[in-house]
Scaffold this active site. Sequence first.
Site, PDB file in Angstrom:
ATOM      1  N   ASP A  35      40.514   0.227  11.819  1.00  0.00           N
ATOM      2  CA  ASP A  35      39.211   0.772  11.432  1.00  0.00           C
ATOM      3  C   ASP A  35      39.287   2.302  11.396  1.00  0.00           C
ATOM      4  O   ASP A  35      39.859   2.933  12.286  1.00  0.00           O
ATOM      5  CB  ASP A  35      38.148   0.308  12.435  1.00  0.00           C
ATOM      6  CG  ASP A  35      36.742   0.498  11.916  1.00  0.00           C
ATOM      7  OD1 ASP A  35      36.054  -0.500  11.668  1.00  0.00           O
ATOM      8  OD2 ASP A  35      36.314   1.675  11.760  1.00  0.00           O
ATOM      9  N   ASN A  89      29.825  -9.404  11.279  1.00  0.00           N
ATOM     10  CA  ASN A  89      28.418  -9.165  10.939  1.00  0.00           C
ATOM     11  C   ASN A  89      28.125  -9.621   9.512  1.00  0.00           C
ATOM     12  O   ASN A  89      28.930  -9.377   8.607  1.00  0.00           O
ATOM     13  CB  ASN A  89      28.104  -7.666  11.053  1.00  0.00           C
ATOM     14  CG  ASN A  89      28.388  -7.108  12.442  1.00  0.00           C
ATOM     15  OD1 ASN A  89      28.200  -7.797  13.434  1.00  0.00           O
ATOM     16  ND2 ASN A  89      28.858  -5.874  12.503  1.00  0.00           N
ATOM     17  N   HIS A  95      23.729  -5.501  10.870  1.00  0.00           N
ATOM     18  CA  HIS A  95      24.588  -4.313  11.004  1.00  0.00           C
ATOM     19  C   HIS A  95      25.843  -4.360  10.160  1.00  0.00           C
ATOM     20  O   HIS A  95      26.829  -3.702  10.478  1.00  0.00           O
ATOM     21  CB  HIS A  95      24.946  -4.037  12.473  1.00  0.00           C
ATOM     22  CG  HIS A  95      23.766  -3.994  13.376  1.00  0.00           C
ATOM     23  ND1 HIS A  95      22.840  -2.981  13.343  1.00  0.00           N
ATOM     24  CD2 HIS A  95      23.326  -4.863  14.326  1.00  0.00           C
ATOM     25  CE1 HIS A  95      21.886  -3.226  14.237  1.00  0.00           C
ATOM     26  NE2 HIS A  95      22.154  -4.364  14.841  1.00  0.00           N
ATOM     27  N   GLU A  97      27.851  -3.058   7.176  1.00  0.00           N
ATOM     28  CA  GLU A  97      27.820  -1.878   6.315  1.00  0.00           C
ATOM     29  C   GLU A  97      28.680  -2.057   5.073  1.00  0.00           C
ATOM     30  O   GLU A  97      28.336  -1.556   4.007  1.00  0.00           O
ATOM     31  CB  GLU A  97      28.284  -0.642   7.091  1.00  0.00           C
ATOM     32  CG  GLU A  97      27.246  -0.176   8.112  1.00  0.00           C
ATOM     33  CD  GLU A  97      27.776   0.919   9.022  1.00  0.00           C
ATOM     34  OE1 GLU A  97      28.877   1.429   8.755  1.00  0.00           O
ATOM     35  OE2 GLU A  97      27.074   1.227   9.998  1.00  0.00           O
ATOM     36  N   HIS A 102      34.486  -9.203   7.029  1.00  0.00           N
ATOM     37  CA  HIS A 102      35.526  -8.691   7.931  1.00  0.00           C
ATOM     38  C   HIS A 102      35.245  -9.083   9.369  1.00  0.00           C
ATOM     39  O   HIS A 102      34.113  -9.064   9.820  1.00  0.00           O
ATOM     40  CB  HIS A 102      35.649  -7.164   7.827  1.00  0.00           C
ATOM     41  CG  HIS A 102      34.336  -6.436   7.905  1.00  0.00           C
ATOM     42  ND1 HIS A 102      33.492  -6.317   6.826  1.00  0.00           N
ATOM     43  CD2 HIS A 102      33.726  -5.800   8.918  1.00  0.00           C
ATOM     44  CE1 HIS A 102      32.411  -5.645   7.170  1.00  0.00           C
ATOM     45  NE2 HIS A 102      32.518  -5.324   8.450  1.00  0.00           N
ATOM     46  N   PHE A 103      36.317  -9.442  10.077  1.00  0.00           N
ATOM     47  CA  PHE A 103      36.261  -9.612  11.520  1.00  0.00           C
ATOM     48  C   PHE A 103      36.687  -8.305  12.151  1.00  0.00           C
ATOM     49  O   PHE A 103      37.674  -7.700  11.735  1.00  0.00           O
ATOM     50  CB  PHE A 103      37.217 -10.714  11.996  1.00  0.00           C
ATOM     51  CG  PHE A 103      36.747 -12.112  11.706  1.00  0.00           C
ATOM     52  CD1 PHE A 103      35.811 -12.726  12.521  1.00  0.00           C
ATOM     53  CD2 PHE A 103      37.246 -12.815  10.624  1.00  0.00           C
ATOM     54  CE1 PHE A 103      35.382 -14.025  12.253  1.00  0.00           C
ATOM     55  CE2 PHE A 103      36.818 -14.113  10.354  1.00  0.00           C
ATOM     56  CZ  PHE A 103      35.883 -14.712  11.173  1.00  0.00           C
ATOM     57  N   HIS A 104      35.928  -7.877  13.161  1.00  0.00           N
ATOM     58  CA  HIS A 104      36.334  -6.742  13.995  1.00  0.00           C
ATOM     59  C   HIS A 104      37.080  -7.277  15.201  1.00  0.00           C
ATOM     60  O   HIS A 104      36.666  -8.276  15.801  1.00  0.00           O
ATOM     61  CB  HIS A 104      35.107  -6.013  14.546  1.00  0.00           C
ATOM     62  CG  HIS A 104      34.243  -5.339  13.538  1.00  0.00           C
ATOM     63  ND1 HIS A 104      34.327  -3.988  13.281  1.00  0.00           N
ATOM     64  CD2 HIS A 104      33.251  -5.810  12.746  1.00  0.00           C
ATOM     65  CE1 HIS A 104      33.407  -3.659  12.374  1.00  0.00           C
ATOM     66  NE2 HIS A 104      32.740  -4.741  12.027  1.00  0.00           N
TER      67      HIS A 104
HETATM   68  P1  5GP Z   1      30.382  -3.372   9.526  1.00  0.00           P
HETATM   69  O1  5GP Z   1      29.318  -2.491  10.117  1.00  0.00           O
HETATM   70  O2  5GP Z   1      30.189  -3.584   8.036  1.00  0.00           O
HETATM   71  O3  5GP Z   1      30.542  -4.669  10.284  1.00  0.00           O
HETATM   72  O4  5GP Z   1      31.744  -2.612   9.737  1.00  0.00           O
HETATM   73  C1  5GP Z   1      32.372  -1.861   8.729  1.00  0.00           C
HETATM   74  C2  5GP Z   1      33.536  -1.148   9.381  1.00  0.00           C
HETATM   75  O5  5GP Z   1      34.370  -0.657   8.359  1.00  0.00           O
HETATM   76  C3  5GP Z   1      33.126   0.042  10.251  1.00  0.00           C
HETATM   77  O6  5GP Z   1      33.625  -0.137  11.571  1.00  0.00           O
HETATM   78  C4  5GP Z   1      33.756   1.241   9.540  1.00  0.00           C
HETATM   79  O7  5GP Z   1      34.255   2.205  10.438  1.00  0.00           O
HETATM   80  C5  5GP Z   1      34.883   0.594   8.749  1.00  0.00           C
HETATM   81  N1  5GP Z   1      35.217   1.319   7.526  1.00  0.00           N
HETATM   82  C6  5GP Z   1      34.338   1.787   6.588  1.00  0.00           C
HETATM   83  N2  5GP Z   1      34.996   2.384   5.590  1.00  0.00           N
HETATM   84  C7  5GP Z   1      36.325   2.298   5.888  1.00  0.00           C
HETATM   85  C8  5GP Z   1      37.510   2.746   5.224  1.00  0.00           C
HETATM   86  O8  5GP Z   1      37.492   3.345   4.150  1.00  0.00           O
HETATM   87  N3  5GP Z   1      38.706   2.488   5.840  1.00  0.00           N
HETATM   88  C9  5GP Z   1      38.773   1.814   7.024  1.00  0.00           C
HETATM   89  N4  5GP Z   1      40.001   1.610   7.554  1.00  0.00           N
HETATM   90  N5  5GP Z   1      37.674   1.373   7.675  1.00  0.00           N
HETATM   91  C10 5GP Z   1      36.470   1.613   7.109  1.00  0.00           C
END
Ligand code: 5GP
Length: 116
Positions: A35, A89, A95, A97, A102-104
């Site tokens: 991330d 999410n 939340h 974005e 995607h899985f975190h």
């Molecule tokens: P969400 O809030 O959608 O569950 O998480 C999106 C994640 O994607 C966030 O933790 C953010 O830091 C990450 N992210 C957003 N843009 C990029 C990018 O261009 N490259 C990488 N490696 N991560 C990204």
Amino acid sequence: SNEHLSDNCLFCKIIKGDIPSCKIIETDKSYSFLDINPLSEGHALVIPKYHAEFFHQVPDDILADMLPLAKKVALAIGLADGQYNLLQNNGRMAHQEVPHVHFHIIPKPNTEQGLI
Ligand code: 5GP
Ligand code: ZN
């Protein structure tokens, strides 16, 4: 192949290599990378090589590839005896974005260490 990827999606561009990322491991169906704005050191994302906004839109064979990859990532980033969150999410209200599933994997270092 790129037939299931979207032309105007950030994570699809990462899969295609059009936007750089710190890759961890990949399979023919899934991709993992660090991330860009980590909540802790080693914060990783696991994504399908299939453009879908929501978890329930991902075909079963691709989902079945993603979880074993998430497990390998958890081990690769040194969590074998550690603690972490595995999160996913769906939708703005939840939340999300980036509108590509995607899985975190978020390491949770032991903050009790060193406390007496
Ligand atoms: P969400 O809030 O959608 O569950 O998480 C999106 C994640 O994607 C966030 O933790 C953010 O830091 C990450 N992210 C957003 N843009 C990029 C990018 O261009 N490259 C990488 N490696 N991560 C990204
Ligand atoms: Zn996408």
